[in-house]
Design an enzyme around this catalytic site. Sequence first.
Site, short mmCIF file in Angstrom:
data_model
loop_
_atom_site.label_atom_id
_atom_site.label_comp_id
_atom_site.label_asym_id
_atom_site.label_seq_id
_atom_site.Cartn_x
_atom_site.Cartn_y
_atom_site.Cartn_z
N LYS A 132 38.94 9.21 -10.37
CA LYS A 132 37.65 9.21 -9.80
C LYS A 132 36.87 9.48 -11.01
CE LYS A 132 34.60 12.37 -9.44
NZ LYS A 132 33.29 11.56 -9.50
N GLY A 146 32.96 8.06 -6.59
CA GLY A 146 32.18 8.79 -5.86
C GLY A 146 31.71 10.07 -6.27
N GLY A 200 31.46 14.14 -7.30
CA GLY A 200 32.23 15.39 -7.61
C GLY A 200 32.57 16.15 -6.20
N PRO A 201 31.48 16.74 -5.62
CA PRO A 201 31.45 17.46 -4.46
C PRO A 201 32.45 16.76 -3.37
CG PRO A 201 29.33 17.84 -5.29
CD PRO A 201 29.90 16.80 -6.15
N VAL A 225 34.65 13.28 -3.45
CA VAL A 225 35.66 12.78 -3.83
C VAL A 225 36.55 13.70 -4.76
CG1 VAL A 225 36.79 10.73 -4.94
CG2 VAL A 225 34.75 10.46 -3.29
N GLY A 226 35.71 14.39 -5.69
CA GLY A 226 36.39 15.13 -6.82
C GLY A 226 37.18 16.39 -6.14
N GLU A 280 40.10 19.76 -19.76
CA GLU A 280 39.56 19.54 -20.90
C GLU A 280 37.99 19.83 -20.98
OE1 GLU A 280 41.11 18.59 -23.92
OE2 GLU A 280 42.93 18.12 -22.94
N GLU A 332 26.71 25.58 -24.71
CA GLU A 332 26.90 24.17 -24.75
C GLU A 332 25.61 23.47 -24.33
OE1 GLU A 332 29.56 21.56 -22.29
OE2 GLU A 332 30.39 20.92 -24.07
P1 NAD Z 1 30.92 17.46 -14.82
O1 NAD Z 1 31.96 18.71 -14.89
O2 NAD Z 1 29.85 17.65 -13.96
O3 NAD Z 1 31.82 16.39 -14.17
C1 NAD Z 1 32.90 15.68 -14.61
C2 NAD Z 1 33.63 15.05 -13.53
O4 NAD Z 1 33.91 16.06 -12.71
C3 NAD Z 1 32.65 13.97 -12.88
O5 NAD Z 1 33.62 13.18 -12.42
C4 NAD Z 1 32.26 14.59 -11.72
O6 NAD Z 1 31.93 13.95 -10.49
C5 NAD Z 1 33.19 15.47 -11.18
N1 NAD Z 1 33.01 16.91 -10.48
C6 NAD Z 1 31.62 17.56 -10.33
N2 NAD Z 1 31.85 18.53 -9.60
C7 NAD Z 1 33.05 18.53 -8.99
C8 NAD Z 1 33.89 19.24 -8.00
N3 NAD Z 1 33.03 20.38 -7.42
N4 NAD Z 1 34.74 19.06 -7.72
C9 NAD Z 1 35.60 17.98 -8.37
N5 NAD Z 1 35.13 17.15 -9.31
C10 NAD Z 1 33.87 17.33 -9.60
O7 NAD Z 1 30.91 17.13 -16.17
P2 NAD Z 1 30.13 16.01 -17.00
O8 NAD Z 1 28.52 16.35 -16.77
O9 NAD Z 1 30.18 14.79 -16.23
O10 NAD Z 1 30.29 16.13 -18.45
C11 NAD Z 1 29.67 16.94 -19.50
C12 NAD Z 1 30.67 18.02 -19.67
O11 NAD Z 1 32.11 17.72 -19.97
C13 NAD Z 1 30.48 18.89 -20.96
O12 NAD Z 1 30.56 20.07 -20.67
C14 NAD Z 1 31.64 18.55 -21.84
O13 NAD Z 1 31.74 19.56 -22.89
C15 NAD Z 1 32.82 18.05 -21.02
N6 NAD Z 1 33.37 17.17 -21.73
C16 NAD Z 1 34.57 17.89 -22.07
C17 NAD Z 1 35.49 16.89 -22.79
C18 NAD Z 1 36.91 17.43 -23.44
O14 NAD Z 1 37.86 16.74 -23.62
N7 NAD Z 1 37.17 18.72 -23.36
C19 NAD Z 1 35.11 15.68 -23.20
C20 NAD Z 1 34.37 15.12 -22.43
C21 NAD Z 1 33.10 16.31 -21.92
#
Ligand code: NAD
Length: 480
Positions: free
Chosen positions: A179, A210, A212-213, A215-216, A254, A387
């Site tokens: 996803k 899809g 996050g809330p 499909v994730g 990560e 961050e």
């Molecule tokens: P996010 O957590 O909002 O989203 C990441 C993914 O999770 C997306 O695919 C999103 O749709 C999904 N998601 C959101 N809510 C969810 C839920 N309740 N259940 C399951 N899945 C859900 O993060 P973002 O805004 O896409 O990315 C930015 C963040 O990612 C920053 O905090 C950054 O530091 C972190 N990041 C970390 C690494 C690493 O390797 N450590 C790499 C890149 C980004």
Amino acid sequence: MDLADAPPALLVRRHLHLAGDWVDPADGGTIPVENPATGEIIGQVPAGTPADVDRAVAAARAAFPGWAATAPADRAAHLDRLHAALAARADEVARTVALELGTPLKLATRVQAGLPLTVLRGLVDLAARPAAEQEVGNSLVVREPVGVVGAITPWNYPLHQVVAKVAPALAAGCTVVLKPSELTPLTAYLLLDAVTEAGLPPGVVNLVPGTGPVVGEALAAHPDVDLVSFTGSTATGRRIAHLAADRIARVALELGGKSANVILADADLPTAVKVGVGNALLNSGQTCTAWTRMLVHRDRYAEALDLVAAAVAGYRLGDPFDPATRLGPLVSAAQAQRVRGHVDRALADGARLVAGGPDAPLPSRGHFVAPTVFADVHPDSALAQEEVFGPVLAVIPFADTDEAVAIANNSRYGLAGAVWSADSDAALAVARRMRTGQVDVNGAAFNPLAPFGGYKQSGLGRELGGYGVEEFTELKAIQR
Ligand code: NAD
């Protein structure tokens, strides 16, 4: 191409990828994809549903025994073909990332398209090696693939983050349901195009786009997913860990970072500052490993601030397709708004503005934030602790090495970091004291085979290289 003159045709994807086929989603909802440099809608993908996740997980489960039993050399041959199919699309990947994320095309070509190819190349070689077995007393300890992997990825490096999960999972013998981020789904479709062209067995890689809330969460909570591999924010990682805990499923997380770039008094200051600013601003600061805290010895502090301001002045904002552009927009209006909020808060907290800030000039449209530097940032302040995920650098002075290490470790994160010194032993000693998953000494190159991941709230587990493959395995001890 000038985006203002020639807006691209809509990039419309209508299908999910399940069991080796492009199939219709369960219902007709869609997600628009925006070009953050212009605010225009440039594409559309299906909004997957929990029913789609069920079908995808069933496909991955059905494919698992066959893929797990495939000989390592054959799995490596599949990954090699995937590498070739992806390499043939490198220009399309770079253009797509420039369009849906806003990374300047030159950087998108080198990093967004190039890095995943390097990572995948390394995984082809690792996949060819049979999993190591070990004799421990009367036990034979073997590694087996963990099973079906749910991979949930962010938008900031939309192909790299996907390849960093899918390739080692496949190398280990697992099957995957992916996803991708709803903000950058078009790039993930290019990977599935490559999977199709490479002829990977049906169901080995499945795609459900899809939110996050919806499909994730369905993927993270699915009873038939053995491991959830997630990259994204710490808040979402915490939620996923909770969902997985209900059924004691494994997670690899990560997450975020607030990495320190420690510049000791005897460092090559012009190089340390130039590389440090470049690292902090890479991809408009939307990089989890970004060195967003620059820690400088007091003896060199004033000199360093002059160098920082001069370096930042060279970062031109603009159209990602213009070769003169060095910084693109942020991914979305919401992200730009969040970053501006951090800047306002830093001003209110008394940090000294050295470059950029709320009044700096910006392109007339798009989600741009000027590269911004604050000096005299208190190590406990919000800017030093939270961050930002935007082009904002905090510069902090220190009096001696012990204080530098204390400030560097004064963080709930621990993902990356750097240290600079003319004395490489002194630099290594500081690197060893930093509570963080990666440290670069004197600007050493990124190693795509080194374990990547975080201490503390930066995550659980490691990605990339041999350690990344092990993440997707279970250990079994056979006594005889
Ligand atoms: P996010 O957590 O909002 O989203 C990441 C993914 O999770 C997306 O695919 C999103 O749709 C999904 N998601 C959101 N809510 C969810 C839920 N309740 N259940 C399951 N899945 C859900 O993060 P973002 O805004 O896409 O990315 C930015 C963040 O990612 C920053 O905090 C950054 O530091 C972190 N990041 C970390 C690494 C690493 O390797 N450590 C790499 C890149 C980004």
